[in-house]
Design a protein around this motif. Sequence first.
Motif, mmCIF file in Angstrom:
data_model
loop_
_atom_site.group_PDB
_atom_site.id
_atom_site.type_symbol
_atom_site.label_atom_id
_atom_site.label_comp_id
_atom_site.label_asym_id
_atom_site.label_seq_id
_atom_site.Cartn_x
_atom_site.Cartn_y
_atom_site.Cartn_z
ATOM 1 N N LYS A 13 4.685 6.112 -6.571
ATOM 2 C CA LYS A 13 4.161 7.295 -7.270
ATOM 3 C C LYS A 13 3.602 8.269 -6.224
ATOM 4 O O LYS A 13 2.819 7.864 -5.355
ATOM 5 N N SER A 28 0.835 -1.199 0.000
ATOM 6 C CA SER A 28 0.000 0.000 0.000
ATOM 7 C C SER A 28 0.867 1.245 0.000
ATOM 8 O O SER A 28 2.036 1.209 0.394
ATOM 9 N N GLY A 29 0.286 2.334 -0.438
ATOM 10 C CA GLY A 29 0.916 3.634 -0.276
ATOM 11 C C GLY A 29 0.388 4.248 1.016
ATOM 12 O O GLY A 29 -0.187 3.557 1.854
ATOM 13 N N TYR A 89 -0.886 11.693 -1.493
ATOM 14 C CA TYR A 89 -0.676 10.294 -1.090
ATOM 15 C C TYR A 89 0.318 9.614 -2.026
ATOM 16 O O TYR A 89 0.643 10.140 -3.092
ATOM 17 N N THR A 90 0.783 8.456 -1.622
ATOM 18 C CA THR A 90 1.667 7.663 -2.485
ATOM 19 C C THR A 90 0.933 6.400 -2.935
ATOM 20 O O THR A 90 0.070 5.874 -2.211
ATOM 21 N N LEU A 91 1.292 5.966 -4.118
ATOM 22 C CA LEU A 91 0.762 4.706 -4.660
ATOM 23 C C LEU A 91 1.930 3.766 -4.912
ATOM 24 O O LEU A 91 2.949 4.205 -5.432
ATOM 25 N N ARG A 92 1.784 2.520 -4.562
ATOM 26 C CA ARG A 92 2.809 1.522 -4.931
ATOM 27 C C ARG A 92 2.310 0.776 -6.147
ATOM 28 O O ARG A 92 1.252 0.152 -6.110
ATOM 29 N N GLU A 93 3.068 0.833 -7.213
ATOM 30 C CA GLU A 93 2.639 0.189 -8.448
ATOM 31 C C GLU A 93 3.696 -0.813 -8.905
ATOM 32 O O GLU A 93 4.892 -0.608 -8.662
#
Length: 494
Positions: A487, A135-136, A150-154
């Motif tokens: 991201k 998760s971000g 927020y951050t996104l983990r991709e």
Amino acid sequence: MTSLEMKMPALLSQPLKMLIDGEWVSSQSGAHMDVINPSNGLVLVQESLGGAYEVDLAVQAARRAFESGPWSRMRPAERTRLLLKLAEALEQNGDELALLETLNTGKPLKMARAFDISMAAECLRYNAGWATKLSGETRNVSLPGDWHAYTLREPVGVVGLIVPWNVPLAMAVSKISPALAAGCTVLLKPAELTPLTALRLGELIQAIGFPPGVVNIVTGLGHEAGQAIVDHPGVDKISFTGSTSVGKSLLALAAGNLKRVSLELGGKSPVFIFADADLDRAMDAAARGIFGNTGQVCAAGSRLFVHRSVADRVIEGLVQRARSLRVAPGLSPDCEIGPVISARQRERVMGYIDSGRAEGAEVVAGGQTVQGDGFFVQPTVLVNTRPDMKVVREEIFGPVLSTQLFDDDSLEQLAARGNDTHYGLSSSIWTRDLRTAHQMVRRLRAGNVRVNAAAALDFAMPFGGYKQSGWGRENGREGVEAYTELKSVAIDLN
Ligand code: NAD
């Protein structure tokens, strides 16, 4: 399983193919090589040698599977479910996989079943859980105005996974499972010497219903198929386990499209036995640590430092252990130590032992090959070794222990002797004194330090090297995050 109950696995009944986009194919060029059983030097089967053409097809397939979404956009819980099913399939086919691993590597069948296959299944189970947990996070930004940040983990994308021959299935799975959990699609290249269990894994992956192109397996030589993967602009990340020299050479090629690179490389790991240690446990572990898997372990404790006051007892104990280990073909029920992987590796290991002798080391156990058709080397203990000797400086990747003594050196000096290597993968400390243990732990420049233990591998614990033992970590949260990009998203709410 007795030899009477052993059935030759179906995989060996015809030349091996590669798995590309859900299809089993041979190399376009027709190039192939023999897969050898190191216990007897006989040919098991032929494998196809893929090259740039097959790598390109596999990368395209992985790209399609990634972009069009059957894997990267699959619900995380569904990815978990498939990975757990694969773990189950490994267990259900454990006897057959262990037999393939033993035929291909010569390791004791019992060890292949209890360690290699079980470890691969455990690794899948551990990483399967991460698919739903990556998760971000939201961030409290101080930009003027009103923001939601927020951050996104991709997933990083298409990844090339290149593995060595010492623990073939477990290595393949230790890369495939975090990559798939993160949502990547993969191209796996097993070592050319040991393709069997990776290809059987491919069959199981297909039978379970992973979408085509999510896992591709190209067999081939390092400087052809391996290099083509590293060179390919469609590969977003390389995760490589192997020798430090090849690891370094990959970096230049990977720079072409600035691929992300993770490297798990060699080691020359020190083991310290202090006078107050539980010597019997320490000797058992030190012997297992260097002779297990015939010394073909990146984290093998290959440099022993022992306190002079207990040195006679410890070295004698190790000599006895080395001499009593049964060196035999992996399928033999009493095998404890199998052959090394190839005739070439046997020559290499013997070359090191000879260089040790020539530089003044004394062989107090082993030091010879074993008569027969297999590639056997006796478990070997060297004394009177010095830090400048080749046997002490270079990774041998065979069952050869070099020993050095220490007196009442300060812990600073002793740790410096342990750190006197380009490598920094692992180390172990044997003492009952907490202060000694903690102070040594802090001083050792290694990614993994064990106290009163040899291996202690657990998938929750990051594994990797300092210095020239690698870049990055496998296992744990860090191991899965290595297959992601981060991201940052900022939304102006005004
Ligand atoms: P290797 O470096 O020769 O080969 C490893 C893999 O890389 C093989 O699949 C090989 O085909 C491929 N390869 C070789 N040349 C290549 C090239 N130019 N481009 C791309 N790929 C290439 O190593 P090895 O002899 O198979 O394995 C032994 C080494 O692996 C030892 O040094 C050992 O310490 C290391 N190792 C490290 C770890 C770890 O986790 N740190 C674990 C196991 C083994």
